[in-house]
Design a protein around this motif. Structure first.
Motif, PDB file in Angstrom:
ATOM      1  N   GLY A 114       0.817  -1.213   0.000  1.00 38.15           N
ATOM      2  CA  GLY A 114       0.000   0.000   0.000  1.00 38.15           C
ATOM      3  C   GLY A 114       0.843   1.251   0.000  1.00 38.15           C
ATOM      4  N   GLY A 117       1.914   2.002  -3.382  1.00 42.70           N
ATOM      5  CA  GLY A 117       0.823   2.625  -4.120  1.00 42.70           C
ATOM      6  C   GLY A 117       0.687   4.104  -3.818  1.00 42.70           C
ATOM      7  N   MET A 168      -5.412   6.145  -2.665  1.00 44.33           N
ATOM      8  CA  MET A 168      -5.285   4.935  -3.485  1.00 44.33           C
ATOM      9  C   MET A 168      -4.029   4.150  -3.083  1.00 44.33           C
ATOM     10  N   PRO A 169      -4.145   2.913  -2.620  1.00 39.52           N
ATOM     11  CA  PRO A 169      -5.373   2.155  -2.347  1.00 39.52           C
ATOM     12  C   PRO A 169      -5.916   2.461  -0.955  1.00 39.52           C
ATOM     13  N   SER A 170      -7.110   1.978  -0.668  1.00 37.58           N
ATOM     14  CA  SER A 170      -7.694   2.169   0.654  1.00 37.58           C
ATOM     15  C   SER A 170      -7.265   1.036   1.573  1.00 37.58           C
ATOM     16  N   HIS A 213     -12.769   8.011   0.288  1.00 35.42           N
ATOM     17  CA  HIS A 213     -12.252   7.129  -0.751  1.00 35.42           C
ATOM     18  C   HIS A 213     -13.262   6.986  -1.875  1.00 35.42           C
ATOM     19  N   ASP A 217     -10.810   2.907  -5.038  1.00 40.74           N
ATOM     20  CA  ASP A 217      -9.819   2.826  -3.948  1.00 40.74           C
ATOM     21  C   ASP A 217     -10.069   1.570  -3.118  1.00 40.74           C
ATOM     22  N   ALA A 220      -8.969  -1.399  -5.071  1.00 44.46           N
ATOM     23  CA  ALA A 220      -7.505  -1.498  -5.024  1.00 44.46           C
ATOM     24  C   ALA A 220      -7.023  -2.001  -3.667  1.00 44.46           C
ATOM     25  N   GLY A 221      -7.697  -1.600  -2.594  1.00 44.64           N
ATOM     26  CA  GLY A 221      -7.325  -2.094  -1.269  1.00 44.64           C
ATOM     27  C   GLY A 221      -7.486  -3.598  -1.170  1.00 44.64           C
TER      28      GLY A 221
END
Length: 304
Positions: A114, A117, A168-170, A213, A217, A220-221
């Motif tokens: 993360g 990211g 991004m990401p969460s 978010h 996001d 992506a998490g």
């Protein structure tokens, strides 16, 4: 005999503190260009709109329109990931130690992914976009009810010490998914397993409803956690059984056993005759009787 030593708590605490410190410091240093972060946020929003996936906009209107929803959501966003994540780690360490190392490695690797990211793609959250895009910062709107200020979910006055362009990401969603998977896998009661499903769903709704978010996001998490799980599995596989650690990270390597003795080459018995023996006046070998049968024969002979 298996080796399932419980990880040393103080060493684990130090490791997690170092990782979290690196995560927080790196997140702060990776602030990036504000204009670039805004461009990334708008690009995500355009993609979502083209796919009819901009779920954060109606959710934000819903949450910002009522303090009965917005205030609890802000408390959830500002606190639960700091409470639930270490609580699940502690629970695993104390109650499911055979699964702790794999879970901890998964969390650490995913958190570092993360951070990569955040560094490569600084992103402005919906709440910091221009008001013309229709988002309300509920953290600022209801800041009088909590410890956070108008700048971020950090304690009031410390907003400048956080990176607000790390949408991004969460990892709120990523960490919640990690907690949910582990509770579903290792809890023994239906209620706790149900909470394992509800918690990541609630977190996903909250991060969008508070305009912290975008929906992508959250996606992506979840993807970061998936990648982290694969990498963690590979890392644990390098810890060979010779070290007393199984490839799944449980801390115990399986030992092949034959006839109660230690395993030899390719798991075969180290007894050369393989259980067969030739006594005096025998032309062909005969299978040795089991130990229990031999003992019975000796007892009968003594009685005679």
């Amino acid at each position: 005999m298996t080796n399932r030593r419980r990880p040393t708590w103080w060493a684990e605490l130090l490791l997690l503190a170092l990782v979290y410190g690196a995560y927080s410091g790196g997140r702060l240093l990776a602030r990036g260009d504000v204009d670039l972060a805004v461009d990334h946020g708008l690009a995500i929003l355009r993609v979502e709109e083209s796919l009819w996936m901009d779920f954060e906009r109606p959710l934000n209107r819903f949450f910002s329109g009522s303090g009965l929803l917005g205030i609890p959501a802000d408390f959830v966003y500002a606190s639960l990931h700091y409470l639930v994540t270490p609580a699940v780690l502690l629970w695993l360490h104390r109650r499911r130690p055979q699964h702790y190392r794999a879970a901890r490695t998964w969390l650490v690797v995913s958190t570092l992914l993360g951070l990569v990211g955040f560094s490569l793609m600084p992103t402005c959250p919906p709440r910091l976009l221009d008001a013309s895009y229709g988002f309300t910062d509920t953290m600022a709107q209801f800041s009088a009810y909590g410890w956070w200020g108008g700048e971020a979910s950090a304690p009031r006055g410390l907003g400048s010490f956080t990176n607000q362009y790390a949408a991004m990401p969460s990892l709120h969603v990523g960490w919640a998914l990690w907690c949910g998977v582990l509770l579903w896998r290792h809890a023994r009661t239906p209620l706790v397993r149900a909470l394992g499903i509800a918690y990541p769903v609630l977190t996903t709704v909250v991060v969008m409803g508070t305009a912290n978010h975008y929906f992508l996001d959250a996606v992506a998490g979840a993807a970061v956690m998936g990648a982290g799980a694969l990498i963690a599995h590979r890392l644990l596989a390098f810890r060979t059984p010779a070290e007393g650690v199984a490839p799944d990270g449980t801390g115990a390597a399986p030992t092949a056993v034959h006839g109660g003795g230690a395993a030899g080459f390719h798991g075969k018995s180290p007894i050369v005759g393989g259980g067969w023996d030739t006594s005096a006046r025998e032309l062909l070998p005969a299978q040795r009787p089991p130990a229990a049968d031999t003992a019975d024969d000796d007892t009968a002979a003594a009685a005679r």
